[in-house]
Design an enzyme around this catalytic site. Structure first.
Site, PDB file in Angstrom:
ATOM      1  N   LYS A 152     -24.770  -0.303  -7.633  1.00 51.19           N
ATOM      2  CA  LYS A 152     -24.407   1.047  -7.231  1.00 51.19           C
ATOM      3  C   LYS A 152     -23.613   1.691  -7.742  1.00 51.19           C
ATOM      4  O   LYS A 152     -23.637   2.579  -7.843  1.00 51.19           O
ATOM      5  CB  LYS A 152     -24.256   1.496  -5.290  1.00 51.19           C
ATOM      6  CG  LYS A 152     -23.935   3.165  -5.675  1.00 51.19           C
ATOM      7  CD  LYS A 152     -24.960   3.630  -3.931  1.00 51.19           C
ATOM      8  CE  LYS A 152     -25.518   4.996  -4.395  1.00 51.19           C
ATOM      9  NZ  LYS A 152     -25.399   5.298  -2.572  1.00 51.19           N
ATOM     10  N   MET A 192     -64.783 -13.645  -1.548  1.00 54.49           N
ATOM     11  CA  MET A 192     -65.152 -15.416  -2.245  1.00 54.49           C
ATOM     12  C   MET A 192     -64.808 -16.070  -0.708  1.00 54.49           C
ATOM     13  O   MET A 192     -64.794 -17.542  -1.453  1.00 54.49           O
ATOM     14  CB  MET A 192     -63.651 -15.410  -3.629  1.00 54.49           C
ATOM     15  CG  MET A 192     -63.538 -16.198  -4.282  1.00 54.49           C
ATOM     16  SD  MET A 192     -64.905 -16.619  -4.998  1.00 54.49           S
ATOM     17  CE  MET A 192     -64.849 -15.579  -6.260  1.00 54.49           C
ATOM     18  N   GLU A 221     -43.103  -0.051  -3.439  1.00 53.39           N
ATOM     19  CA  GLU A 221     -42.489  -0.314  -4.441  1.00 53.39           C
ATOM     20  C   GLU A 221     -43.945  -1.889  -5.626  1.00 53.39           C
ATOM     21  O   GLU A 221     -43.499  -2.025  -5.952  1.00 53.39           O
ATOM     22  CB  GLU A 221     -41.736  -1.715  -4.187  1.00 53.39           C
ATOM     23  CG  GLU A 221     -40.246  -0.243  -3.830  1.00 53.39           C
ATOM     24  CD  GLU A 221     -40.313   0.426  -2.502  1.00 53.39           C
ATOM     25  OE1 GLU A 221     -41.166  -0.237  -1.780  1.00 53.39           O
ATOM     26  OE2 GLU A 221     -39.318   0.692  -2.227  1.00 53.39           O
ATOM     27  N   PHE A 252     -25.578  -3.381   4.020  1.00 48.24           N
ATOM     28  CA  PHE A 252     -26.943  -2.095   4.360  1.00 48.24           C
ATOM     29  C   PHE A 252     -28.055  -2.533   3.245  1.00 48.24           C
ATOM     30  O   PHE A 252     -27.491  -2.637   2.213  1.00 48.24           O
ATOM     31  CB  PHE A 252     -26.962  -0.977   5.330  1.00 48.24           C
ATOM     32  CG  PHE A 252     -28.271   0.252   5.424  1.00 48.24           C
ATOM     33  CD1 PHE A 252     -28.913  -0.290   5.888  1.00 48.24           C
ATOM     34  CD2 PHE A 252     -28.511   0.399   4.227  1.00 48.24           C
ATOM     35  CE1 PHE A 252     -30.492  -0.348   6.099  1.00 48.24           C
ATOM     36  CE2 PHE A 252     -29.736   1.512   5.031  1.00 48.24           C
ATOM     37  CZ  PHE A 252     -29.958   0.778   5.454  1.00 48.24           C
ATOM     38  N   GLN A 253     -29.315  -2.912   3.992  1.00 44.70           N
ATOM     39  CA  GLN A 253     -30.237  -3.105   2.423  1.00 44.70           C
ATOM     40  C   GLN A 253     -29.219  -4.459   1.301  1.00 44.70           C
ATOM     41  O   GLN A 253     -29.978  -4.238   0.026  1.00 44.70           O
ATOM     42  CB  GLN A 253     -30.781  -1.852   1.650  1.00 44.70           C
ATOM     43  CG  GLN A 253     -31.254  -0.780   2.702  1.00 44.70           C
ATOM     44  CD  GLN A 253     -32.082   0.144   1.763  1.00 44.70           C
ATOM     45  OE1 GLN A 253     -31.607   1.171   1.232  1.00 44.70           O
ATOM     46  NE2 GLN A 253     -33.559   0.715   2.704  1.00 44.70           N
TER      47      GLN A 253
END
Lengths: 569, 165
Positions: free
Chosen positions: A162, A479, A50, A112-113
């Site tokens: 959802k 760097m 993602e 969940f999630q």
């Protein structure tokens, strides 16, 4: 038209003119993915992580000027997107990020999630929304696009439980064509008396300089910036985020300023008596020590965001408004006054600047038997005719690209300037290529950065984005190594990468073309060969000098006149 | 210097945390914060007491204004005359006749009201500027104070200037 929430999302995106959605499916967004399957107006780009989705959408937005759209699931989908959202926030990039959320009734139950996406993203978005009723879905999406793209742009998150996208609940849908928010009214037009004050200060200047930033790019003010700068004949310096708004190969351009800016740009900043800041935010990497910043200057600041005015540096004449509009007004007013800049003072100011420029502060050893990273970027510039879209990751290679690729046009230089996100370059290049299918896109990166979003090589194959990856491989986090050399007595703590993959084979494993170049004389040929492969991603692994440093350098917290320069034998 | 900033914001969930988050994220002081709906149920009114240099206060005002949910804002300290009020409830030990008389006398001086009485305690209500409430606490014997609760300041400008849509 009666639609369920899932179809409202896709229909709305279509009505809004969205071309691409960058995303990754998961439980909470499955209804929306099903709706995506049932239409073909909006194309979905399946990333591999993602973070890649947000960076790709970001690259798309930076290179096209249109908002980038992201779709991810709840929980880890949303948290993985956060780095990309914060990246866009720091650089004021318009993104609309749709995050799935658990079903409304489960919110707060540690389902969940489940994660509080609105809470987690709050500090790094322009605004965010949680949709609580499907009836609010279309108007919330419209608000999100409106807020993201107007005023000072930025990312907006819309968290969608959802049940809101339940395919069984249909409601009337109509595309909301316009949107007004009583609490959100960006100031677009500047106050005329301020313009007069600014013009007076500018025309009275003996040692003026224009300092232009990302706002000139984002505000599509390139033309106005060119006109106004040339009208006055004043020197102009651009920030890392502003490169290309004013063409770099130009006699009035004195190069980038700041920590790794040119000697002439930084010295001119330090000694100027009038500073015109254009869509720039006085970032610490630009100002160095604010107490020593432009010590003798009257500071004029154009910005669309009033909160940018006098945030880090006290401003004498604020000009709040759209950069484009403000520059036009300045230009008009200068013409109307019939006053001319003080030619004598300006000539001696230019003499001084040319004297500083004669130091040739970007010089490097051109006779080295090792590949110098600067040399690769110079050749990249030549081979692409200075006309490519160049994305970068973060570190030395980013600075070399900024210093040595001379951008002629805005929106061609795409990098994470504010947040400094390693891993940005490759996915951003994918988004850039999708948004500009006929153009040449190069990703200048390093072997450390590229590994942070390496999995997107797979996305690049799936969507046939023929990016040219220019990997400046010095086996160090360059760097970090440079700072350790300068400030930690060369104790290279954890900055050496001891077990690198064979990038050539890796590229081939992903279905691309890999090349390994380890001699300076092969650099140009390799680049030409790679860019001739118009339909393939080519990964060029340049084995560069391990100990090369970026010069000039202003150490953090020092003034513009306290630059380190390169010592050459 | 201390400033009282009053603002009207959309009465949406999460609006309060946007303001609180702004103060913590940018390291601004927040001395008190009160919020409640207004007569227009779509709006909440918040009063924030903060302190800092003029530059910081200017930034706080701008950053608050930048929040999308903030509809209107006024720094009532900077805007001339204003009225500031805070409510305090204070529970004190009042277990001897001598103490009960003394505390009653103090409460009268400060125009406080005794709201609850038991054999051993008083609950006193006090309304005024923060400094007046501070003064009352000082006037009490520290050992006798059992509990204090303060609402945080609210404020309004004097005269015809109004914070309204």
């Amino acid at each position: 038209m009666e639609l369920s929430g899932d179809d409202i999302v896709t229909q709305f995106l279509k009505d809004e003119g969205v071309e691409y959605v960058f995303g990754y499916p998961g439980g909470a967004v499955l209804h929306i993915y099903d709706a995506l399957f049932r239409q073909d107006a909006v194309k979905h780009i399946l990333v591999r992580h993602e973070q890649g989705a947000t960076h790709a959408a970001d690259g798309y937005a930076r290179s096209t000027g249109k908002p980038g759209v992201v779709l991810v699931t709840s929980g880890p989908g949303a948290t993985n997107a956060v780095t990309g959202i914060a990246t866009a926030y720091m650089d004021s990039i318009p993104l609309v990020v749709l995050t799935g959320q658990v079903t409304s009734q489960f919110i707060g139950s540690d389902a969940f999630q489940e994660v509080d996406s609105v809470g987690i993203t709050r500090p790094c978005v322009k605004h965010n929304f949680l949709v609580k009723d499907v009836k609010d879905l279309a108007s919330t999406l419209k608000k999100a696009f409106y807020v993201a793209t107007t005023g000072r742009p930025g990312p907006v998150v819309v968290d969608i439980p959802k049940d809101i996208t339940d395919p069984n609940i249909k409601i009337p849908y109509e595309y909301p064509k316009s949107m007004e928010l009583r609490s959100y009214n960006p100031v677009l037009e500047v106050i005329p008396t301020q313009i007069e004050k600014a013009v007076d200060a500018l025309l009275s200047a003996k040692r003026p300089i224009i300092y232009s930033g990302g706002g000139s790019v984002l505000g599509n003010a390139s033309e106005e910036l060119r006109t106004f700068t040339r009208q006055l004949g004043y020197p102009i310096t651009q920030t890392l985020m502003g490169l290309g708004a004013y063409p770099e190969p130009d006699p009035l351009n004195v190069g980038m300023l700041g920590m790794h800016g040119t000697y002439e740009a930084n010295m001119a900043m330090h000694e100027c008596d009038v500073l015109l800041a254009v869509g720039a935010r006085f970032d610490d990497r630009v100002t160095g020590d604010v107490k020593q910043f432009c010590p003798n200057a009257t500071i004029i600041h154009i910005d669309i965001d009033p909160a940018s005015i006098s945030k880090n540096v006290q401003v004498d004449i604020p000009l709040v408004g759209e950069v484009k509009h403000v520059l036009k007004e300045l230009s008009k007013t200068v013409t109307a006054t019939k006053r001319k800049p003080d030619e004598k003072a300006l000539n001696s100011w230019w003499d001084k600047i040319k004297d500083w420029a004669s130091k040739d502060c970007l010089r490097y050893d051109r006779n080295s038997a090792l590949i110098k990273p600067q040399f690769v970027v110079e050749k990249l510039y030549e081979v692409t005719g200075g006309d490519a879209f160049v994305t970068s990751d973060v570190g030395q290679h980013q600075m070399f690209a900024a210093q040595f690729y001379k951008f002629n046009e805005p929106r061609r230089w795409i990098n994470s300037g504010g947040l400094g996100t390693m891993g940005f370059g490759l996915p951003a290049a994918i988004g850039t290529q999708l948004g500009n299918p006929e153009q040449t896109v190069a990703c200048v990166t390093g072997e450390a950065s590229i590994q942070m979003c390496l999995q997107e090589l797979s996305t690049a194959l799936q969507y046939s984005t023929p990016i040219k990856v220019v990997n400046l491989n010095n086996r160090y986090m360059g760097m970090v190594r440079q700072w350790q050399e300068f400030f930690y007595e060369s104790r290279y703590s954890q900055s050496y990468i001891n077990a690198l993959p064979d990038f050539m084979k890796l590229a081939e494993a992903y279905g691309h073309v890999g090349m390994r170049i380890d001699k300076p004389e092969d650099v140009e040929g390799a680049l030409k060969e790679a860019f001739a492969m118009k339909d393939r991603l080519v990964f060029m692994d340049f084995i560069t000098d391990q100990k090369e440093n970026v010069y000039p350098m202003i150490a953090a917290g020092k003034g513009h006149h306290e630059m380190h320069e390169r010592e050459l034998a | 210097m201390q400033h009282i900033i009053s603002l009207l914001m959309e009465n949406e969930s999460g609006a309060l945390s946007r303001v609180a988050g702004l103060f913590s994220a940018r390291g601004y002081n927040i001395e008190s914060l009160t919020v409640a709906p207004t007569e227009d149920e779509t709006l909440s009114r918040m009063t924030i007491v903060t302190s800092g240099s003029n530059e910081i206060i200017e930034q706080i005002n701008k950053q608050l204004n930048k929040l999308i949910d903030v509809v209107k804002l006024v720094d009532i300290t900077a805007n001339g005359d204003h009225i500031e009020r805070e409510l305090m409830l204070i529970k004190v030990k009042a277990d001897t006749n001598e103490k009960r008389e003394e505390i009653k006398r103090q409460a009268d001086i400060f125009h406080g009201q005794i709201l609850d009485v038991t054999d051993t305690t008083y609950v006193i209500e006090l309304i005024g500027e923060g400094s007046k409430l501070d003064a009352f606490i000082k006037a009490m014997d520290a050992a006798d104070i059992l509990e204090t609760v303060r609402s945080g300041a609210t404020g309004i400008t004097r005269g015809e200037t109004c914070l309204r849509l």
